[in-house]
Design a protein around this motif. Structure first.
Motif, PDB file in Angstrom:
ATOM      1  N   LEU A  49       0.922  -1.366   0.022  1.00  0.00           N
ATOM      2  CA  LEU A  49      -0.156   0.109  -0.018  1.00  0.00           C
ATOM      3  C   LEU A  49       0.937   1.224   0.063  1.00  0.00           C
ATOM      4  CD1 LEU A  49      -2.974  -1.133   2.452  1.00  0.00           C
ATOM      5  CD2 LEU A  49      -3.067  -0.966  -0.069  1.00  0.00           C
ATOM      6  N   VAL A  50       1.726   1.300   0.780  1.00  0.00           N
ATOM      7  CA  VAL A  50       2.787   2.577   1.005  1.00  0.00           C
ATOM      8  C   VAL A  50       3.583   2.437  -0.500  1.00  0.00           C
ATOM      9  CG1 VAL A  50       4.933   3.146   1.895  1.00  0.00           C
ATOM     10  CG2 VAL A  50       3.246   2.447   3.223  1.00  0.00           C
ATOM     11  N   LEU A  51       3.950   1.295  -1.104  1.00  0.00           N
ATOM     12  CA  LEU A  51       4.635   1.318  -2.510  1.00  0.00           C
ATOM     13  C   LEU A  51       3.723   2.006  -3.423  1.00  0.00           C
ATOM     14  CD1 LEU A  51       6.745   0.363  -4.532  1.00  0.00           C
ATOM     15  CD2 LEU A  51       5.518  -1.942  -4.464  1.00  0.00           C
ATOM     16  N   ALA A  52       2.389   1.564  -3.408  1.00  0.00           N
ATOM     17  CA  ALA A  52       1.454   2.077  -4.531  1.00  0.00           C
ATOM     18  C   ALA A  52       1.277   3.641  -4.475  1.00  0.00           C
ATOM     19  CB  ALA A  52      -0.011   1.502  -4.281  1.00  0.00           C
ATOM     20  N   CYS A  53       1.749   4.251  -3.251  1.00  0.00           N
ATOM     21  CA  CYS A  53       1.554   5.624  -3.070  1.00  0.00           C
ATOM     22  C   CYS A  53       2.585   6.387  -3.746  1.00  0.00           C
ATOM     23  CB  CYS A  53       1.591   5.843  -1.368  1.00  0.00           C
ATOM     24  SG  CYS A  53       0.034   5.849  -0.771  1.00  0.00           S
ATOM     25  N   TYR A  54       3.661   5.526  -3.887  1.00  0.00           N
ATOM     26  CA  TYR A  54       4.788   6.091  -4.909  1.00  0.00           C
ATOM     27  C   TYR A  54       4.568   5.728  -6.402  1.00  0.00           C
ATOM     28  CZ  TYR A  54       7.616   6.529  -0.504  1.00  0.00           C
ATOM     29  OH  TYR A  54       8.234   7.190   0.590  1.00  0.00           O
ATOM     30  N   VAL A  55       4.307   4.591  -6.623  1.00  0.00           N
ATOM     31  CA  VAL A  55       4.387   4.108  -7.960  1.00  0.00           C
ATOM     32  C   VAL A  55       3.160   4.504  -8.833  1.00  0.00           C
ATOM     33  CG1 VAL A  55       3.760   2.044  -9.524  1.00  0.00           C
ATOM     34  CG2 VAL A  55       5.299   2.004  -7.461  1.00  0.00           C
ATOM     35  N   LEU A  56       2.075   4.660  -8.210  1.00  0.00           N
ATOM     36  CA  LEU A  56       0.764   5.031  -9.054  1.00  0.00           C
ATOM     37  C   LEU A  56       0.685   6.443  -9.624  1.00  0.00           C
ATOM     38  CD1 LEU A  56      -2.400   3.252  -7.354  1.00  0.00           C
ATOM     39  CD2 LEU A  56      -0.840   2.475  -9.212  1.00  0.00           C
ATOM     40  N   ILE A  95       7.720   3.226 -17.015  1.00  0.00           N
ATOM     41  CA  ILE A  95       9.009   3.898 -16.630  1.00  0.00           C
ATOM     42  C   ILE A  95       8.951   4.673 -15.397  1.00  0.00           C
ATOM     43  CG2 ILE A  95      10.814   5.673 -17.624  1.00  0.00           C
ATOM     44  CD1 ILE A  95       9.913   4.762 -20.390  1.00  0.00           C
ATOM     45  N   GLY A  96       7.512   5.414 -15.468  1.00  0.00           N
ATOM     46  CA  GLY A  96       7.323   6.151 -14.111  1.00  0.00           C
ATOM     47  C   GLY A  96       6.940   5.200 -12.991  1.00  0.00           C
ATOM     48  N   GLY A  97       6.527   4.450 -13.158  1.00  0.00           N
ATOM     49  CA  GLY A  97       6.348   3.264 -12.042  1.00  0.00           C
ATOM     50  C   GLY A  97       7.333   2.713 -11.447  1.00  0.00           C
ATOM     51  N   ALA A  98       8.421   2.448 -12.462  1.00  0.00           N
ATOM     52  CA  ALA A  98       9.523   1.907 -11.997  1.00  0.00           C
ATOM     53  C   ALA A  98      10.606   2.686 -11.164  1.00  0.00           C
ATOM     54  CB  ALA A  98      10.688   1.494 -13.328  1.00  0.00           C
ATOM     55  N   LEU A  99      10.615   4.125 -11.640  1.00  0.00           N
ATOM     56  CA  LEU A  99      11.102   5.082 -10.793  1.00  0.00           C
ATOM     57  C   LEU A  99      10.481   5.163  -9.466  1.00  0.00           C
ATOM     58  CD1 LEU A  99      13.049   7.463 -10.857  1.00  0.00           C
ATOM     59  CD2 LEU A  99      11.431   9.000 -11.822  1.00  0.00           C
ATOM     60  N   GLY A 100       9.325   5.051  -9.346  1.00  0.00           N
ATOM     61  CA  GLY A 100       8.629   5.057  -8.121  1.00  0.00           C
ATOM     62  C   GLY A 100       8.989   4.059  -7.186  1.00  0.00           C
ATOM     63  N   ALA A 101       9.292   2.875  -7.725  1.00  0.00           N
ATOM     64  CA  ALA A 101       9.714   1.706  -6.979  1.00  0.00           C
ATOM     65  C   ALA A 101      11.114   1.795  -6.584  1.00  0.00           C
ATOM     66  CB  ALA A 101       9.340   0.346  -7.854  1.00  0.00           C
TER      67      ALA A 101
END
Length: 309
Positions: A49-56, A95-101
């Motif tokens: 859930l925390v990861l999703a806050c960065y990735v989405l 690409i954006g999601g990978a950067l968030g991860a």
């Protein structure tokens, strides 16, 4: 004719496009599946859930910027922000999601390969669902089909006054198959090294997208080169290099693979079972104790009643 695009529905007076609604569903399902799979890499639902806050958020920004950069159209800053007018690219979202991860792993001290393995099945599932939205939006279609014997869905779709190959459907089906494969490999522990599920995602998606992009009728170009096709080919090549590298390192003993991770998962599972047994035993003992207390209380009440008589 089979064609249906630029459609929306009303919700409390608000116009919501089917495309946006389906993309939101794709994100929701992706997060849900990742939460269910988290334990296979020693992660928790809260981590996802925390990861999703960065990735989405970064995936949405990446998808929009990718389209704006390679569309060849002049966009003002305000127009870039108007994502509801359309213009999103899945590869940009990846690409954006990978950067968030990456940012998430750096801040929260998580292993990027573990996170990638959990995210991969959810990502390709989200792409499978999201491509259905392209049908409603009338985008991501293939070359024009002039042969009337081929003008039927799902082979082709009637879009913008003509029949075109249903490339959005091809990609959706390909991604769905990829999701099933990755899910089985992850849950059955069919891979030895962390990061292999992620690499297989790159390989499956890259190969499928490279082929499908070649028959697209609305690709983004740099000169005569289809941008997404080129990136998909590079993605597939990178995946092969990654898989081979992981195999070599594992054989040389440079990495310990998933043995420790799988052992931790099994130990945690055994501890959960043990705790459940202990909880059941305590509940049984409490129930028995309560029953004995009730019997004692009943005898005391009878004795008191007899004395009062």
């Amino acid at each position: 004719m089979f064609g249906f695009y630029e459609s929306y529905f009303k919700f409390f007076g608000l116009s919501i496009t089917y495309y946006g609604f389906i993309i939101a569903l794709a994100m929701g399902f992706g997060v849900y599946v990742a939460c269910k799979n988290a334990k296979f890499r020693d992660l928790k639902s809260d981590d996802i859930l925390v990861l999703a806050c960065y990735v989405l958020p970064l995936s949405i920004i990446g998808a929009r910027l990718y389209f704006v950069i390679f569309s060849g159209e002049p966009y003002s800053f305000v127009q870039i922000l108007r994502i509801w007018d359309g213009g999103m690219a899945i590869l940009g979202g990846v690409i954006g999601g990978a950067l968030g991860a990456i940012i998430y792993c750096l801040i929260h001290k998580k292993n990027l390969l573990d996170v990638g393995d959990i995210a991969a099945p959810s990502l390709i599932l989200g792409q499978a669902i999201g491509r259905i939205g392209c049908y409603f939006a009338g985008c991501c279609y293939g070359m024009e089909v002039t042969d009337t014997s081929l003008q039927w869905f799902p082979l082709s779709t009637y879009v913008h006054g003509a029949w075109h190959l249903s490339t959005f459907f091809y990609e959706s089906l390909w991604n769905l198959i990829g999701f099933i494969i990755l899910l089985i490999l992850l849950r059955k522990n069919r891979v030895k090294n962390r990061g292999e599920i992620l690499a297989l995602y790159f390989l499956i998606y890259g190969c499928g997208r490279a082929w499908i992009e070649g028959i697209r009728g609305d690709s983004l170009y740099i000169g005569s080169i289809r941008v997404s096709q080129l990136l998909s080919i590079l993605l597939a090549i990178g995946a092969i290099i990654m898989i081979v590298t992981l195999k070599i390192l594992e054989r040389k003993g440079k990495i310990k693979g998933l043995y420790i991770l799988q052992t931790n998962y099994k130990n945690n599972l055994l501890n959960e079972i043990k705790n459940d047994k202990e909880k059941r035993a305590i509940r049984k003992e409490n129930k028995k104790s309560k029953k004995n207390n009730n019997e004692i209380k009943s005898k005391i009440d009878k004795h008191n009643n007899k004395n009062s008589e």
